[in-house]
Enzyme design. Sequence first.
Site, PDB file in Angstrom:
ATOM      1  CG  HIS A 171      -2.107  -0.779   1.010  1.00 15.44           C
ATOM      2  ND1 HIS A 171      -2.186  -2.211   1.023  1.00 15.44           N
ATOM      3  CD2 HIS A 171      -3.509  -0.571   0.698  1.00 15.44           C
ATOM      4  CE1 HIS A 171      -3.285  -2.842   0.738  1.00 15.44           C
ATOM      5  NE2 HIS A 171      -4.235  -1.767   0.592  1.00 15.44           N
ATOM      6  CE  LYS A 220      -7.317  -8.954  11.971  1.00 16.78           C
ATOM      7  NZ  LYS A 220      -7.043  -8.071  12.895  1.00 16.78           N
TER       8      LYS A 220
END
Lengths: 292, 191
Positions: free
Chosen positions: B36, B103
């Site tokens: 990322h 999550k």
Amino acid sequence: MTGLQASLLELIRRTSAEIPDDVQRTILVALEREKAGTIAASAMELIQRNIELARKKSQPICQDTGSVLFYVDCPVGFDQIAFAETAREAVRQATRKGYLRQNSVDALTGKNYGTNIGPGAPTFHFHAHPGADVHVRLMLKGGGCENVGAQYSLPDEALGADRDLAGCRKAILDAVLQAQGKGCGPGVLGVCIGGDRATGYEFSKQQLLRTLDDRNPVPELDALEQDILNTANDLGIGPMGFGGKTTLLGVKIGTANRVPASYFVSISYMCWAYRRLGVTLDAQGHLQDWLY
Amino acid sequence: MTTLTPPISDAQIRALKVGDPVEVTGTLFTGRDAVHKYLAKGGALPAGLDLRGGILYHCGPVVIKDEAGRWKVVAAGPTTSTREEPYQARIIEQFGLRGVIGKGGMGERTLAACQAHGCAYLHAVGGAAQVLAECITAVRNVYFLEEFGSPEAIWELEVERFPAVVTMDARGGSLHRDVFEASRAALAERL
């Protein structure tokens, strides 16, 4: 491979793949409690299937096999240097076998050497005790739950938390609120009231060595544990933060003396994938018995 | 139950809403912290790798080589997504993601990007590394293995009936925002 190395390798394998009995019982109660048909209930069902599958396949319950934390109670004169060397070898071997993920990264360069060995990895806490036995407890603590741990310095004006048990309660429940589902709830809190910043966190983790069904011998702390557990489960955060009835599986609180100027409340959050087992070893390092 | 098979269309993603269970069958790409940061700071994808219409899975799997030298995923649950909040919106936009699996949920910027560009956040059960690894039928490729190490690499995985729940949709809905607000109010009553 020495007897000690074989014992430690087996300890790592089982800790990574098998949830302790006390945690399993509590998870089954939580599963029953969630309302059928909700996404919280589906999450708990999947968690239970996962526990069974990991045990059957002897593979990690969670891919984040965590910080590798050894707690060793040993007799006076025990060779800690030799033990640590053998334990590192067992960790190396467990990593090759896939019991542990390649999970240890150089803090400066970001390099992953793929062995789980390096400064502070694994971590050892040795405690001398009067007996002749060696007890080795192992905790594998994942990063997701470690990241939602928190330390409060009381008084905390924003929370309206004073230096008393009511203030501790506010701090601990704030940590539960902030964690939501990010630490893989339903989780367990290990808490230390007092200490300095470092020992506060260290003692909070040691609380996680207690079994979920034990009761705190200090009445005030026992009452606080039950209160936090019940209140947290009334907040509707639920498994994975999906909403639901089980936000926490347990709360364990201890204390350490503090200096008059400091009042820390340190909270370690353990995920539902509560990997903590232990063994008793004889003088040759052979496995005698399982703790938990 | 909705089945998602990448590449996914804008219309299919926009039809999903918070609370919908989904199953993914097809290709997933893993990507977490290092990926990322790298992509959001202008890094390029390796030649031949296209994420358009695809799903990025926040996951650092345990992968070993079997006796025949083939990759084998032995554990593969989601990691906490909120760490990617500073980067996710830009990556959704620039690389045309239709889904992010993770999550713990993500924040307002990611939610806005989901709405603007047609993407959904799909919540897998954290810690359920064995059940989710069983859904992986093949490892197609791995990128950035040397640079980022095994957990941080991009693993190209074939999955079958990989289960998740929509917790942030492309209509501005977020279960995480709702649960946080409700639990904050419930706590205020109990202090």
